[in-house]
Design an enzyme around this catalytic site. Structure first.
Site, PDB file in Angstrom:
ATOM      1  N   GLU A   8       0.827  -1.222   0.000  1.00 47.56           N
ATOM      2  CA  GLU A   8       0.000   0.000   0.000  1.00 47.56           C
ATOM      3  C   GLU A   8       0.857   1.266   0.000  1.00 47.56           C
ATOM      4  OE1 GLU A   8      -3.473  -1.745   3.009  1.00 47.56           O
ATOM      5  OE2 GLU A   8      -1.810  -0.590   3.794  1.00 47.56           O
ATOM      6  N   CYS A  40      -3.700  33.599  10.123  1.00 46.42           N
ATOM      7  CA  CYS A  40      -3.449  34.281  11.392  1.00 46.42           C
ATOM      8  C   CYS A  40      -2.974  33.314  12.467  1.00 46.42           C
ATOM      9  CB  CYS A  40      -4.721  34.986  11.820  1.00 46.42           C
ATOM     10  SG  CYS A  40      -5.240  36.144  10.553  1.00 46.42           S
TER      11      CYS A  40
HETATM   12  N1  LLP Z   1      -1.374   1.915   4.549  1.00 44.24           N
HETATM   13  C1  LLP Z   1      -1.902   2.377   5.699  1.00 44.24           C
HETATM   14  C2  LLP Z   1      -2.735   1.480   6.500  1.00 44.24           C
HETATM   15  C3  LLP Z   1      -1.634   3.688   6.110  1.00 44.24           C
HETATM   16  O1  LLP Z   1      -2.144   4.132   7.251  1.00 44.24           O
HETATM   17  C4  LLP Z   1      -0.835   4.529   5.298  1.00 44.24           C
HETATM   18  C5  LLP Z   1      -0.542   5.915   5.709  1.00 44.24           C
HETATM   19  C6  LLP Z   1      -0.326   4.012   4.092  1.00 44.24           C
HETATM   20  C7  LLP Z   1      -0.619   2.694   3.756  1.00 44.24           C
HETATM   21  C8  LLP Z   1       0.527   4.814   3.150  1.00 44.24           C
HETATM   22  O2  LLP Z   1       1.721   5.195   3.730  1.00 44.24           O
HETATM   23  P1  LLP Z   1       2.881   5.882   2.864  1.00 44.24           P
HETATM   24  O3  LLP Z   1       3.375   4.868   1.856  1.00 44.24           O
HETATM   25  O4  LLP Z   1       2.311   7.061   2.224  1.00 44.24           O
HETATM   26  O5  LLP Z   1       3.912   6.236   3.874  1.00 44.24           O
HETATM   27  N2  LLP Z   1       0.131  12.822   6.783  1.00 44.24           N
HETATM   28  C9  LLP Z   1       1.421  12.228   7.073  1.00 44.24           C
HETATM   29  C10 LLP Z   1       1.482  10.768   6.686  1.00 44.24           C
HETATM   30  C11 LLP Z   1       0.387   9.917   7.314  1.00 44.24           C
HETATM   31  C12 LLP Z   1       0.406   8.491   6.834  1.00 44.24           C
HETATM   32  C13 LLP Z   1      -0.828   7.771   7.265  1.00 44.24           C
HETATM   33  N3  LLP Z   1      -0.924   6.421   6.815  1.00 44.24           N
HETATM   34  C14 LLP Z   1       2.507  13.054   6.389  1.00 44.24           C
HETATM   35  O6  LLP Z   1       2.188  14.038   5.740  1.00 44.24           O
HETATM   36  O7  LLP Z   1       3.679  12.756   6.530  1.00 44.24           O
END
Ligand code: LLP
Length: 416
Positions: free
Chosen positions: A273, A346
């Site tokens: 994922e 702000c």
């Molecule tokens: N699978 C699950 C169950 C997840 O919770 C997430 C991300 C992913 C896959 C994908 O993860 P990635 O490959 O993108 O690292 N807003 C934060 C990141 C939060 C990630 C949440 N879960 C940021 O801007 O760094």
């Protein structure tokens, strides 16, 4: 990031000048390279080709339909976490057999709709959720495939808000609970509990925590096999880190090399994922300098983008490189100064970058905040009643508006 480049002194996305995009579509503006998007998807696909996993792009990183459609066309599935993402996934036209659904707080209606559409897997995060899914499946007369999300209790070195595989996090169940679920699975008559899911966090730059987590999970699966329980699907989540400044993350190939020998010890089919790895460096946020404000202690470049458009710097202290759209070559007549790049909101926490050096920066100049493709627009809001910005996707020399800028009427559309 070869699709974001200077030609002479002008920043381009693929073959389109960023200055022209700003003129045509206005600022702030998210700009994506279709080519980068596809090539990052293919990097993972190729690195893991020996086991041919089901890659489900994590929609939360960027759920723009045009972005997701490009990936779905490449063969990607989608990892969703809400009824809204499920709705968008259907509109995108992905096969339900390529949808996996995670999240600690799925509501009964969301579960029911997902099940009626025959999604592939629910990644289940607690026993009460398992019981609810079993009940809904019974009501619909469906035998639903589920994976149990295991929290392998691994601390990954990343920001505390985005680690998810440590015992203190709300995600998944511990090994002992998972074991009890698998050994007593006949109790859940309407479920086919045949998968294990893990996701230990995001922006993880070295393979070591993945290796430790996967070794634990694989040992767990082997142990279940000795009790006659076979796991057909192993979902290894996302989390691969990317370069924002001077990180040296593992490449997709290095990641595959490190973990393939471990996951090959099971006979399970693999699901992945990834979110950020695919889309993070495929997008940037273009913004215009409104004012240069010099104070006794600091220089500020006040720009038209703000924390509501890109919250990562404010929320996580995240670093995003900020490039001038017109670069100046250094000469003695030009002044280099330090600026905090801040937005109009702000709050003192409204900044996109601190202590950044620019040559001869002035009002009206354009800046590009790099690496903004993942968790950029998808985390944006209307705070301070700011309309959300437009997005364009570049394909070679063509630009396509993939989200129009919100209007003031949009701001009140849903209000009484
Ligand atoms: N699978 C699950 C169950 C997840 O919770 C997430 C991300 C992913 C896959 C994908 O993860 P990635 O490959 O993108 O690292 N807003 C934060 C990141 C939060 C990630 C949440 N879960 C940021 O801007 O760094």
């Amino acid at each position: 990031m070869h699709d974001f480049n200077y030609k002479h002194n002008d920043l381009y996305c693929e073959s389109v000048s960023v200055e022209e995009l700003a003129r045509k579509y206005g600022t702030p503006l998210y700009v994506y390279s279709r080519n980068t998007l596809i090539s990052h998807y293919r990097k993972i696909k190729e690195a893991f080709s020996p086991i041919n996993p089901l890659i489900c792009f994590s929609m939360k990183a960027n759920s723009n339909m045009a972005i997701c459609k490009v990936l779905v066309k490449e063969g990607s599935g989608l990892d969703i976490v809400s009824g809204g993402e499920l709705y968008k996934a259907f509109k995108i036209g992905v096969s339900p057999r390529k949808i996996v659904y995670a999240g600690v707080g799925k509501r009964d209606i969301e579960i029911e709709i997902a099940m009626r559409h025959h999604i592939f897997f629910f990644n289940v995060e607690s026993i009460p959720e398992l019981e609810l899914i079993n009940k809904v499946a019974g009501k619909l007369g469906i035998r639903q495939k589920v994976a149990i999300r295991i929290n392998p209790d691994i601390k990954a070195r990343t920001h505390q808000y985005i680690t998810t595989g440590h015992g203190e996090n709300k995600f998944g169940v511990d090994f002992e609970t998972a074991r009890k679920i698998f050994l007593g699975k006949q109790k859940y008559k309407n479920l086919n509990i045949s998968g294990v899911h893990m996701h230990i966090g995001s922006q993880i730059v070295d393979a070591e925590p993945f290796i430790r987590a996967m070794e634990r999970i694989v040992n767990f699966i082997k142990d279940l096999e000795t009790h006659g329980v076979s796991i057909r699907w192993l979902n290894i989540g996302g989390g691969l880190g990317i370069i924002y400044s001077n990180e040296k993350p593992q490449t997709a190939k290095e990641y595959a090399k490190a973990i393939l020998p471990i996951i090959k010890k099971t006979k399970a089919n693999i699901i992945m994922e990834p979110g950020r790895f695919i889309v993070g460096n495929a997008g940037m946020l273009v913004t215009r300098v409104l004012y240069i404000k010099e104070t006794p202690s600091k220089n500020f470049a006040i720009v038209d983008a703000a924390m509501n458009d890109l919250v990562r710097p404010s929320l996580y202290g995240a670093y995003h490189e900020i490039l001038p759209v017109k670069s100046h070559s250094y000469s003695n007549s030009k002044e280099i100064k330090d600026f905090d790049v801040v937005g109009p909101i702000c709050e003192s926490g409204d900044f996109l970058g601190k202590n950044r050096k620019f040559i001869d920066l002035k009002e009206g100049d354009l800046l590009s905040v790099m690496g903004a493709g993942a968790y950029g627009f998808s985390m944006s809001s209307n705070y301070n009643s700011r309309p959300r910005v437009a997005e364009v996707m570049i394909e070679g020399s063509k630009a396509r508006l993939i989200r129009r800028r919100e209007t003031y009427e949009d701001l009140i559309r849903t209000e009484a």
